[in-house]
Design a protein around this motif. Structure first.
Motif, PDB file in Angstrom:
ATOM      1  N   LEU A 163       0.898  -1.427   0.186  1.00 47.84           N
ATOM      2  CA  LEU A 163       0.182   0.168  -0.061  1.00 47.84           C
ATOM      3  C   LEU A 163       0.571   1.525  -0.023  1.00 47.84           C
ATOM      4  N   PRO A 164       0.802   2.057  -1.480  1.00 52.95           N
ATOM      5  CA  PRO A 164       1.655   3.023  -1.262  1.00 52.95           C
ATOM      6  C   PRO A 164       1.099   4.419  -0.125  1.00 52.95           C
TER       7      PRO A 164
ATOM      8  N   CYS B 162      -3.333   7.122 -10.387  1.00 51.82           N
ATOM      9  CA  CYS B 162      -1.909   7.806 -10.178  1.00 51.82           C
ATOM     10  C   CYS B 162      -1.219   7.048 -10.197  1.00 51.82           C
ATOM     11  N   LEU B 163       0.193   7.385  -9.629  1.00 51.62           N
ATOM     12  CA  LEU B 163       1.693   7.111 -10.414  1.00 51.62           C
ATOM     13  C   LEU B 163       2.376   6.624  -8.970  1.00 51.62           C
ATOM     14  N   THR B 164       2.713   5.945  -8.058  1.00 52.41           N
ATOM     15  CA  THR B 164       3.327   5.467  -7.022  1.00 52.41           C
ATOM     16  C   THR B 164       4.677   4.662  -7.021  1.00 52.41           C
ATOM     17  N   LYS B 165       4.935   4.736  -5.823  1.00 54.97           N
ATOM     18  CA  LYS B 165       6.626   3.469  -5.579  1.00 54.97           C
ATOM     19  C   LYS B 165       6.775   2.959  -4.572  1.00 54.97           C
ATOM     20  N   VAL B 166       6.846   1.905  -4.675  1.00 56.47           N
ATOM     21  CA  VAL B 166       6.322   1.064  -3.939  1.00 56.47           C
ATOM     22  C   VAL B 166       7.765   0.149  -3.247  1.00 56.47           C
TER      23      VAL B 166
ATOM     24  N   ARG C 204       4.777   1.335  -9.016  1.00 58.06           N
ATOM     25  CA  ARG C 204       3.278   1.231  -9.186  1.00 58.06           C
ATOM     26  C   ARG C 204       2.202   2.037 -10.138  1.00 58.06           C
ATOM     27  N   LEU C 205       1.015   1.947 -11.305  1.00 57.60           N
ATOM     28  CA  LEU C 205      -0.158   2.054 -11.273  1.00 57.60           C
ATOM     29  C   LEU C 205      -0.666   1.935 -11.447  1.00 57.60           C
ATOM     30  N   VAL C 206      -1.539   2.375 -10.232  1.00 55.40           N
ATOM     31  CA  VAL C 206      -3.360   2.486  -9.493  1.00 55.40           C
ATOM     32  C   VAL C 206      -4.157   2.572  -9.810  1.00 55.40           C
TER      33      VAL C 206
END
Length: 573
Positions: free
Chosen positions: A219-220, A231-235, A240-242
């Motif tokens: 979970l971002p 949204c684009l985030t990093k794990v 990751r594209l969410v």
């Protein structure tokens, strides 16, 4: 022959123009990456939306089934009042006959459990999703605990952890009987979700943001949603594209691995200017290409749409496009117009069917034998000198005939229909040793409720025709109550008598809603059912029963109170 992609053609053209200019290639890669990301987000959102929509529709379907069973099923009501254990088990077995069909239609549903008023578990049915016997036993043990009824929620779906498994439950009650449907969330979101091509990671959270299903480590910590809804985030080190969807009180996140390709253009500003000059020189060639590959096909498609907008539904786009995207748009557009045309035909057929049913209803209300008998009674009263009775009979008969022969509207207010029922009862009592008595208990708020004309009158006529007994006053009770449910307000209308009641064969035939021919039995009753269904759709519920106390027939109608429909039909009337 495989048609080339329009995007591929444009990329190749720009590459051919921008080979001397590295910056133009970088721009193309940047916008190409943005386009790919949007398409990836659209594909992920579409797959998740298909799954969540189907899941929510199945939850609504199960909920409607439970509510309908608790409100309308006489056996379910009887179960809550049973003190005889054998009779209670028989009632529970009869109710459970419908469970397999519900489980077969809803693959996300794990099981349905029915409990008696004393807390004993009468019966449970489980679908293919329930693989482990331990899960079944844990669920039954939880629902069978003494006092468990007080812990259940009756408004909407609620979450419970049972035997280290998280379940989404929906419970309904009637007095001491309860019915509960169970959905294993982990099973749904970890196994059934794969059937929709969702090969990413799924995380399910509640309203408080707590993770219910999935790996909480993925979970971002921070998510900023853009205007496209993702949204684009990093794990860790992975991008990751969410995308997210809401199902009831659950928030579903779908995480797709994403590799970002970007170019920093700051060091190449000079090359960017040179590239811009080169692009200006290439504009004529680009315009020529776009004219033939984009503008010309688009103009033909818009022209076809304009003709269809003017009512020419037989027109179809027949241009032979040279790229895959316009070909797909063209095929989809033609299929859409075919569906619209078919829907329009279906609408006309439904309107014609409604008119035929209305005309059939009018013909069914004219009973020549009843009118002839009234005229014979008038003749006999005149011969015997009963002038006042003859005058009264003629007056009442004229009101009756005027009502069933002169109306043109599709609906009439409830109070008008009640007046005609009383008029008919008085008409049937003139000169008779065994009169007909009508008792009305009407909620004032339902006085203007709109009904198909002669609907309640048909039910009263049926009571007089089939329920009257020699030496006994026929008492007909008409009630109208306003009910408030989770789905909105409903009108509960009933017509009951103290006559002979329905036979077992009549009840089976009437409650099956099988259509009847004009010369069949109870044609008027089936016609009332059909006309109510045409007016209210699937929301109407009708039950034919016999009174438990005092005998006699009882017909109960549950009608939704739709302010828009009532207003529209009232203006028509």
């Amino acid at each position: 022959m495989e048609r080339p992609s329009l995007r591929r053609q444009l990329v190749m053209i720009f590459l051919g123009i921008a080979i001397p200019i590295g910056i133009l290639l970088g721009l193309l890669l940047f916008f190409s990456g943005l386009y790919s990301r949007n398409r990836l987000a659209a594909a992920a959102s579409g797959g998740l939306d298909m799954f969540t929509t189907n899941f929510e529709n199945q939850l609504d379907s199960v909920e409607n089934y439970l509510l309908n069973l608790s409100l309308n099923d006489a056996t379910f009501r009887s179960l809550s009042e049973q003190t005889d254990r054998t009779r209670a088990y028989l009632d529970a077995y009869e109710i459970a006959q419908g469970f397999p069909a519900v489980l077969a239609a809803n693959d996300t549903l794990m099981g349905v459990v029915l409990r008696s008023g004393s807390g004993n578990l009468y019966v449970g049915r489980y679908g293919a999703a329930a693989q482990q016997l331990k899960q079944k036993l844990n669920l039954e043990a939880y629902l069978g605990q003494p006092g468990q009824t007080n812990k259940m929620m009756t408004k909407g779906w609620y979450l419970r952890t049972i035997g280290q498994r998280l379940y989404l439950l929906r419970s309904v009650f009637y007095q001491k009987a309860s019915l509960t449907a169970a959905v294993d969330l982990r099973l749904v979101f970890e196994e059934l979700v794969e059937n929709y091509g969702l090969d990413g990671r799924v995380i399910v959270m509640n309203d408080s943001g707590n993770v219910l299903v999935g790996d909480a480590n993925l979970l971002p910590t921070k998510m900023e949603w853009n205007s496209e809804g993702y949204c684009l985030t990093k794990v860790g080190r992975d991008s990751r594209l969410v995308v997210r969807k809401q199902v009831k009180a659950l928030t579903v996140l779908y995480l797709v691995p994403y590799q970002h390709f970007g170019v920093d253009f700051a060091p190449y500003q000079i090359l960017l200017v040179m590239g811009a000059v080169f692009v200006l020189l290439a504009i004529p060639f680009l315009l020529f290409y776009m004219k033939h590959e984009i503008f010309a096909p688009m103009t033909a498609l818009v022209s076809t749409m304009g003709r269809i907008g003017r009512g020419e539904l037989s027109v179809r786009s027949s241009v032979d496009y040279r790229n895959a995207e316009f070909t797909q748009v063209n095929e989809t557009f033609n299929r859409m117009i075919d569906q619209i045309t078919q829907l329009k035909i279906d609408g006309y057929e439904k309107e014609l069917e409604a008119r035929r049913n209305e005309m059939t209803a009018l013909k069914l209300q004219i009973r020549p034998h009843f009118v002839l008998n009234c005229l014979k009674s008038v003749y006999a009263m005149v011969q015997t000198g009963s002038r006042e009775d003859a005058q009264q009979l003629i007056l009442l008969l004229s009101r009756y005939l005027r009502y069933i022969l002169s109306f043109t509207a599709t609906t009439t207010p409830l109070h008008t229909e009640i007046e005609q029922c009383c008029n008919y009862a008085e008409l049937s009592s003139v000169g008779q040793n065994d009169p007909v008595e009508v008792v009305c208990e009407i909620d004032p708020e339902l006085s203007e409720l709109l009904l198909p004309p002669v609907s309640l009158l048909t039910l009263v006529e049926n009571s007089v025709k089939h329920g009257k007994m020699i030496g006994k006053t026929l008492k007909i009770t008409i009630t109208a109550k306003l009910l408030e449910t989770e789905e909105g307000c409903m009108a509960d209308l009933s017509v009951a008598d103290n006559g002979t009641g329905f036979t077992a064969g009549d009840l089976k035939q009437l409650n099956s809603a099988a259509p009847q021919e004009e010369n069949g039995q109870h044609v008027g009753l089936f016609n009332v059912v059909r006309r109510l269904q045409l007016l209210y759709g699937e929301q109407v519920a009708i039950a034919f029963t016999n009174n438990r106390r005092g005998g006699g027939a009882r017909v109960e109608l549950f009608l939704p109170i739709d302010p828009v429909l009532q207003k529209k039909e009232g203006e028509t009337a």
